[in-house]
Design an enzyme around this catalytic site. Structure first.
Site, PDB file in Angstrom:
ATOM      1  CG  HIS A   1     -61.787  29.528   6.605  1.00  0.00           C
ATOM      2  ND1 HIS A   1     -61.300  30.099   5.450  1.00  0.00           N
ATOM      3  CD2 HIS A   1     -62.921  30.204   6.907  1.00  0.00           C
ATOM      4  CE1 HIS A   1     -62.127  31.075   5.087  1.00  0.00           C
ATOM      5  NE2 HIS A   1     -63.118  31.155   5.948  1.00  0.00           N
TER       6      HIS A   1
ATOM      7  CG  HIS B   1     -63.595  34.661   3.170  1.00  0.00           C
ATOM      8  ND1 HIS B   1     -63.071  35.587   4.028  1.00  0.00           N
ATOM      9  CD2 HIS B   1     -64.233  33.752   3.928  1.00  0.00           C
ATOM     10  CE1 HIS B   1     -63.406  35.250   5.268  1.00  0.00           C
ATOM     11  NE2 HIS B   1     -64.100  34.150   5.234  1.00  0.00           N
TER      12      HIS B   1
END
Lengths: 333, 209
Positions: free
Chosen positions: A57, A219
């Site tokens: 991320h 995700h």
């Protein structure tokens, strides 16, 4: 799989080594267990702020370690929560005697691992408070799910809480501010493409050339609805409507607006999205007081974007404007 | 038979091979409704467990389980790290001081470990989680114990019930974990956590007979 890597198993450590080399003036990196710590930690008398989550991320969370934001970040494996020993080490490393705030994104694994870490740290006498961020309107919040996911509001909470800790607020005040940011933030994401976890070697999901996923998580987990790709105006309209109607944001409100790229979308498109968002909010009588446009909470190489709005009062704006000096976010002084 | 410290270690080491062989299978199941890391995480965790048991061999049953727990908690991450970590940690408390485990002690070990999973994960039967494999497995094992079955029979009944429980997760809508975010779309997929649990019990039934 096509990635600029050496070996899938070494991705995290080799990337951390890059962070350490590039930003030695701001952070130091420890590898066993893996943590990224503000170079002058622990700052005596200041509330320490720790966050963490799966890697993939970037720049979240390691890129937000530094003056005015996080004191430490715990990088897990790609898309996998870090482990309690990392969080405990981070907590110890930043405890300047005023307690430590854990900012946790609402994912089952993150919450459980941070719970175990808080138990460990408290057993050793460190005062820990944890605030769970859950701002994703794509997920229906009910007794029948794990609750809303923590996404873009995490970036805003880390900035604002970091500023509050820097000016000397105590642990309870910083934690309450974090709850306030979370309560007044809403986000939604979308994706045009999937992403590939290096260790998995193939895309997390399949999506057609002419399709997009609305309500995607960070995700690569599928979102709310799969549909044909629409115009930027329609996409931003759908996402913004869901966000604005949820809190709700009302005419006359001031907001901090973040248009975030998922990793594979160029800035030219993100600014186009920001323009649509600005037009949309103007029509609703909502003013963007501050903004952030760029890649801040990504999902590897996924193409797509997310929008986060935070209803902001003078206190939140003042903390937002306070100086920050981290690898990925820096302004003031 | 009764389960000795060495039998326990043999099972744990065999699990490393089980999760290595099923790495892609578990990850594929997870990709459908989660985040595509369960097989990778279980394989990483049990590989580290095996290495740790080899380099620092604990001398009794309880300490073997505790070592497994600490390694899983440190190495796995995600939700399965704390869940299986808590399972082994709690299981170790049920066998403190024991040199050998008879059928009743094995079931008690699993049952105590499972209470840790419930406490950590707060899932209930029907939520489409590993609880859906553990619950019928423990019920079947207890029923077999009540009719004085041998350890082998107890474990075989437990493994069969876990497998049925695992398959029964397919039509369920997930209410915990990342799969719950999919709502209706989580139906039609087998839960990866129930699957890794089933594999664990099947290996015990195969080895401890």
């Amino acid at each position: 799989m096509k990635k600029i890597i050496n070996n899938p198993d070494d991705v995290i450590n080799e990337s951390l080594a890059g962070v350490a080399a590039a930003h030695a003036d701001l952070v130091r990196v420890e590898y066993d267990p893996a943590i990224i710590v503000r170079v002058d930690a622990p700052v005596q008398g200041k509330v320490g702020i720790v966050s963490g989550g799966g890697s993939g991320h970037e720049p979240m969370h390691g890129g937000f370690v530094g003056m005015g934001m996080l004191d430490a970040a715990c990088p897990g494996d790609v898309f996998t929560s870090p482990t309690p020993d990392q969080m405990e080490a981070a907590t110890k490393a930043v405890d300047g005697g005023a307690g430590v705030l854990h900012i946790v994104k609402n994912y089952t694994g993150d919450v459980m691992n941070f719970e175990m870490a808080a138990e460990l740290a408290q057993a050793e006498g460190t005062n820990v408070e944890a605030v769970v961020i859950d701002d994703d309107v794509a997920v229906q919040d009910s007794l029948y799910t794990a609750g809303r996911r923590g996404v873009g509001a995490t970036v805003l909470a880390e900035k604002i809480c970091g500023a509050a800790a820097e000016r000397g607020d105590d642990l309870k005040t910083v934690a309450d501010l974090c709850r306030k940011v979370n309560a007044n933030s809403r986000s939604m994401g979308m994706a045009l493409t999937s992403c590939t976890v290096p260790a998995a070697g193939e895309p997390t999901f399949q999506i057609g050339e002419d399709e997009m996923e609305i309500g995607i998580g960070i995700h690569g987990e599928p979102g709310r609805e799969r549909m044909k790709v629409k115009s930027a105006k329609e996409i931003v309209g759908m996402m913004s409507e869901a966000i604005v109607s949820d809190l709700p944001f009302n005419s006359g409100d001031s907001v901090i607006a973040m248009v975030n790229g998922m990793g594979g979308t160029p800035l030219i498109e993100l600014y186009l999205v920001y323009n649509e968002l600005n037009e949309f909010l103007k029509e609703k009588g909502i003013t963007i007081a501050r903004n952030l446009v760029g890649n801040y909470i990504t999902s590897l190489e996924m193409a797509g974007c997310s929008i986060t709005l935070l209803k902001a009062d003078d206190e939140l704006l003042e903390l937002w404007d306070a100086p920050v000096l981290t690898p990925a976010l820096r302004w003031g002084e | 038979m009764a389960v000795s410290r060495d039998n326990l270690v043999a099972w744990i080491e065999a699990l490393q091979q089980v999760y290595n062989e099923n790495k892609e299978y578990l990850t594929k199941l997870d990709a459908a409704i989660g985040d595509a890391d369960h097989g990778i995480n279980m394989n990483r965790g049990f590989t580290a467990v095996k290495t740790e048991l080899e380099s620092n061999p604990p001398d009794n049953i309880a300490s073997v389980l505790k070592s497994v727990a600490m390694t899983l908690i440190k190495k796995v991450g995600g939700a399965s790290g704390p869940l299986y970590g808590t399972f082994f940690l709690r299981a170790s408390t049920a066998v403190t001081g024991k040199e050998e485990l008879d059928a009743a002690a094995v079931v008690s070990m699993f049952e105590t470990g499972f209470s840790g999973i419930i406490q950590r994960g707060k899932a209930e039967v029907g939520d489409k989680t590993m609880v859906d494999a553990w619950t019928p497995a423990l019920a079947a094992m207890n029923e077999a114990l009540d009719s004085d079955a041998s350890l082998k029979e107890v474990l075989e009944k437990g493994a069969a019930a876990a497998e049925q429980g695992m398959k029964d997760t397919i039509p369920l809508q997930a209410k915990k974990g990342r799969a719950s975010y999919l709502g209706e779309r989580s139906k039609g997929h087998q839960d990866p956590g129930a699957t890794s649990t089933c594999l664990m019990l099947q290996k015990a039934a195969e080895l401890w007979s």
